[in-house]
Design a protein around this motif. Structure first.
Motif, PDB file in Angstrom:
ATOM      1  N   UNK A 109      25.439  67.862  45.209  1.00  0.00           N
ATOM      2  CA  UNK A 109      24.776  67.730  43.917  1.00  0.00           C
ATOM      3  C   UNK A 109      25.719  66.869  42.945  1.00  0.00           C
ATOM      4  N   UNK A 110      26.994  66.968  42.608  1.00  0.00           N
ATOM      5  CA  UNK A 110      27.740  65.599  41.965  1.00  0.00           C
ATOM      6  C   UNK A 110      27.466  64.765  42.539  1.00  0.00           C
ATOM      7  N   UNK A 111      27.918  64.111  43.679  1.00  0.00           N
ATOM      8  CA  UNK A 111      28.000  62.674  43.695  1.00  0.00           C
ATOM      9  C   UNK A 111      26.665  61.982  43.431  1.00  0.00           C
ATOM     10  N   UNK A 112      25.190  63.225  43.511  1.00  0.00           N
ATOM     11  CA  UNK A 112      23.917  62.133  43.740  1.00  0.00           C
ATOM     12  C   UNK A 112      23.977  61.998  42.380  1.00  0.00           C
ATOM     13  N   UNK A 113      24.407  62.900  41.025  1.00  0.00           N
ATOM     14  CA  UNK A 113      24.574  62.680  40.198  1.00  0.00           C
ATOM     15  C   UNK A 113      25.146  61.635  39.449  1.00  0.00           C
ATOM     16  N   UNK A 114      26.097  61.457  40.175  1.00  0.00           N
ATOM     17  CA  UNK A 114      27.097  59.911  39.737  1.00  0.00           C
ATOM     18  C   UNK A 114      26.068  58.772  40.407  1.00  0.00           C
ATOM     19  N   UNK A 115      25.825  58.787  40.639  1.00  0.00           N
ATOM     20  CA  UNK A 115      24.592  57.514  42.017  1.00  0.00           C
ATOM     21  C   UNK A 115      23.340  57.734  41.500  1.00  0.00           C
ATOM     22  N   UNK A 116      23.407  58.368  40.405  1.00  0.00           N
ATOM     23  CA  UNK A 116      21.519  58.113  39.330  1.00  0.00           C
ATOM     24  C   UNK A 116      22.014  58.313  38.064  1.00  0.00           C
ATOM     25  N   UNK A 117      23.351  57.443  38.010  1.00  0.00           N
ATOM     26  CA  UNK A 117      23.810  57.206  36.292  1.00  0.00           C
ATOM     27  C   UNK A 117      23.421  55.668  35.879  1.00  0.00           C
ATOM     28  N   UNK A 118      22.803  55.409  34.470  1.00  0.00           N
ATOM     29  CA  UNK A 118      22.567  54.023  34.826  1.00  0.00           C
ATOM     30  C   UNK A 118      23.388  53.163  34.399  1.00  0.00           C
ATOM     31  N   UNK A 119      23.482  52.431  35.233  1.00  0.00           N
ATOM     32  CA  UNK A 119      24.931  50.554  34.891  1.00  0.00           C
ATOM     33  C   UNK A 119      25.030  50.579  33.466  1.00  0.00           C
ATOM     34  N   UNK A 120      26.469  50.219  32.846  1.00  0.00           N
ATOM     35  CA  UNK A 120      26.286  50.238  31.383  1.00  0.00           C
ATOM     36  C   UNK A 120      25.800  48.609  30.868  1.00  0.00           C
ATOM     37  N   UNK A 121      25.101  48.997  30.262  1.00  0.00           N
ATOM     38  CA  UNK A 121      23.968  47.704  29.573  1.00  0.00           C
ATOM     39  C   UNK A 121      25.036  46.620  29.025  1.00  0.00           C
ATOM     40  N   UNK A 122      24.371  45.741  29.276  1.00  0.00           N
ATOM     41  CA  UNK A 122      25.659  44.380  29.267  1.00  0.00           C
ATOM     42  C   UNK A 122      25.336  42.704  28.192  1.00  0.00           C
ATOM     43  N   UNK A 123      25.921  42.277  28.162  1.00  0.00           N
ATOM     44  CA  UNK A 123      25.389  40.721  26.968  1.00  0.00           C
ATOM     45  C   UNK A 123      25.708  39.971  28.315  1.00  0.00           C
ATOM     46  N   UNK A 124      25.035  39.134  28.601  1.00  0.00           N
ATOM     47  CA  UNK A 124      25.090  38.602  29.579  1.00  0.00           C
ATOM     48  C   UNK A 124      25.974  37.087  28.470  1.00  0.00           C
ATOM     49  N   UNK A 125      26.589  35.629  29.119  1.00  0.00           N
ATOM     50  CA  UNK A 125      26.552  34.621  28.797  1.00  0.00           C
ATOM     51  C   UNK A 125      25.456  33.109  29.432  1.00  0.00           C
ATOM     52  N   UNK A 126      24.695  34.419  30.423  1.00  0.00           N
ATOM     53  CA  UNK A 126      23.881  33.105  31.067  1.00  0.00           C
ATOM     54  C   UNK A 126      23.981  31.844  31.230  1.00  0.00           C
ATOM     55  N   UNK A 127      25.364  31.842  32.432  1.00  0.00           N
ATOM     56  CA  UNK A 127      25.842  30.772  32.539  1.00  0.00           C
ATOM     57  C   UNK A 127      26.511  31.996  34.211  1.00  0.00           C
ATOM     58  N   UNK A 128      26.321  31.654  35.496  1.00  0.00           N
ATOM     59  CA  UNK A 128      27.415  32.343  36.658  1.00  0.00           C
ATOM     60  C   UNK A 128      28.687  32.236  36.813  1.00  0.00           C
ATOM     61  N   UNK A 129      29.129  30.843  36.143  1.00  0.00           N
ATOM     62  CA  UNK A 129      30.384  30.324  36.082  1.00  0.00           C
ATOM     63  C   UNK A 129      31.342  31.871  34.929  1.00  0.00           C
ATOM     64  N   UNK A 130      30.765  32.444  34.289  1.00  0.00           N
ATOM     65  CA  UNK A 130      31.448  33.550  33.272  1.00  0.00           C
ATOM     66  C   UNK A 130      30.915  34.851  33.780  1.00  0.00           C
ATOM     67  N   UNK A 131      29.693  34.653  33.895  1.00  0.00           N
ATOM     68  CA  UNK A 131      28.990  35.976  34.349  1.00  0.00           C
ATOM     69  C   UNK A 131      29.817  36.620  35.685  1.00  0.00           C
ATOM     70  N   UNK A 132      29.527  35.250  36.460  1.00  0.00           N
ATOM     71  CA  UNK A 132      30.248  35.714  37.968  1.00  0.00           C
ATOM     72  C   UNK A 132      31.589  36.582  38.116  1.00  0.00           C
ATOM     73  N   UNK A 133      32.438  36.047  36.703  1.00  0.00           N
ATOM     74  CA  UNK A 133      33.300  36.893  36.985  1.00  0.00           C
ATOM     75  C   UNK A 133      34.191  38.220  36.192  1.00  0.00           C
ATOM     76  N   UNK A 134      32.717  38.497  34.992  1.00  0.00           N
ATOM     77  CA  UNK A 134      32.759  39.435  34.362  1.00  0.00           C
ATOM     78  C   UNK A 134      32.719  40.474  35.119  1.00  0.00           C
TER      79      UNK A 134
END
Length: 257
Positions: free
Chosen positions: A21-46
């Motif tokens: 149950x703990x593992x299932x709850x952890x997998x269902x937690x949403x990923x953090x909201x992020x602000x991309x730079x809209x350029x894969x050269x930078x976003x791909x490293x972050x």
């Protein structure tokens, strides 16, 4: 099977059910909201594909040269403007020196009308104001100009950003002693260095779009990177011209604003 063995098996099954149950709850937690730079050269490293909303991000000029200090300010302004528009909220900018140049902020994507500027009389007061604003949770972004933030203070800001679901940006100014502001330990999620770079030559006499040397000096759980970028446009986005990263980003699920 005797009663003792049966009871032990029942206990083991109950424990296994709790672990699942703990593992299932952890997998269902949403990923953090992020602000991309809209350029894969930078976003791909972050690590998260952008800047975490609930995090502390530090920015400093690569030197105490006026051009690099201005570039660092413009980089912070672009990020703050995009964070504010993402949630459509007013931001706070805590200053220790003079007010930033309004038209310059506007050019980098931060409308001065969307910012409250707070004058702090000391570094400690600036940090206290930042922490209170972050914990309030009603702001789009909190920016603070502080030359020195020790490990304890940075951790407090990070916790306040998480509590208020508000991004924190620290613009670390160079002090009189000429010591690099990023030399001290920090609990920040990302740390950036910005330096002025030569503009692209124009075919005719004139002033080209400013360029920066942008370094991701550190990110928690990920690698660094260096890029030559054109300065933030009116949307607050820099444009990568060239760059080298230390390795691929850590990847993972993410939600992009």
């Amino acid at each position: 099977m005797d009663q003792t063995t049966s009871a032990k098996l029942d206990t083991l099954r109950a424990l296994q059910a709790k672990v699942d149950g703990i593992g299932s709850q952890a997998r269902s937690e949403p990923a953090p909201l992020v602000l991309p730079f809209e350029d894969q050269a930078i976003d791909g490293v972050l690590r998260w594909g952008g800047l975490k909303l609930c995090g502390l991000h530090e920015v400093a000029a690569a030197s105490n040269a006026q051009g690099s200090e201005a570039a660092a300010t413009a980089f912070v302004a672009g990020i703050a403007g995009r964070f504010g528009r993402m949630v459509r909220k007013t931001s706070v900018w805590v200053i220790r020196r003079e007010l930033p140049f309004g038209p310059g902020l506007q050019r980098c994507g931060l409308d001065p009308a969307d910012v409250f500027f707070a004058q702090a009389s000391s570094d400690d007061e600036a940090l206290a104001v930042m922490e209170d604003c972050l914990r309030d949770g009603s702001l789009g972004c909190v920016v603070g100009e502080v030359p020195k933030v020790d490990l304890t203070a940075s951790r407090r800001l990070q916790l306040a950003a998480e509590a208020g679901q508000t991004p924190a940006l620290v613009l670390k100014r160079w002090g009189r002693r000429g010591v690099c502001p990023l030399n001290e330990l920090s609990g920040a999620v990302t740390r950036w260095r910005v330096a002025a770079a030569p503009s692209e030559p124009l075919p005719c006499p004139g002033i080209g779009r400013p360029r920066w040397r942008l370094d991701l000096a550190r990110q928690r759980g990920g690698t660094g990177g260096s890029w030559t970028v054109e300065a933030c446009d009116e949307r607050g986005l820099p444009t990568v011209v060239s760059g080298v990263s230390e390795g691929a980003g850590a990847g993972g699920n993410r939600r992009v604003a």
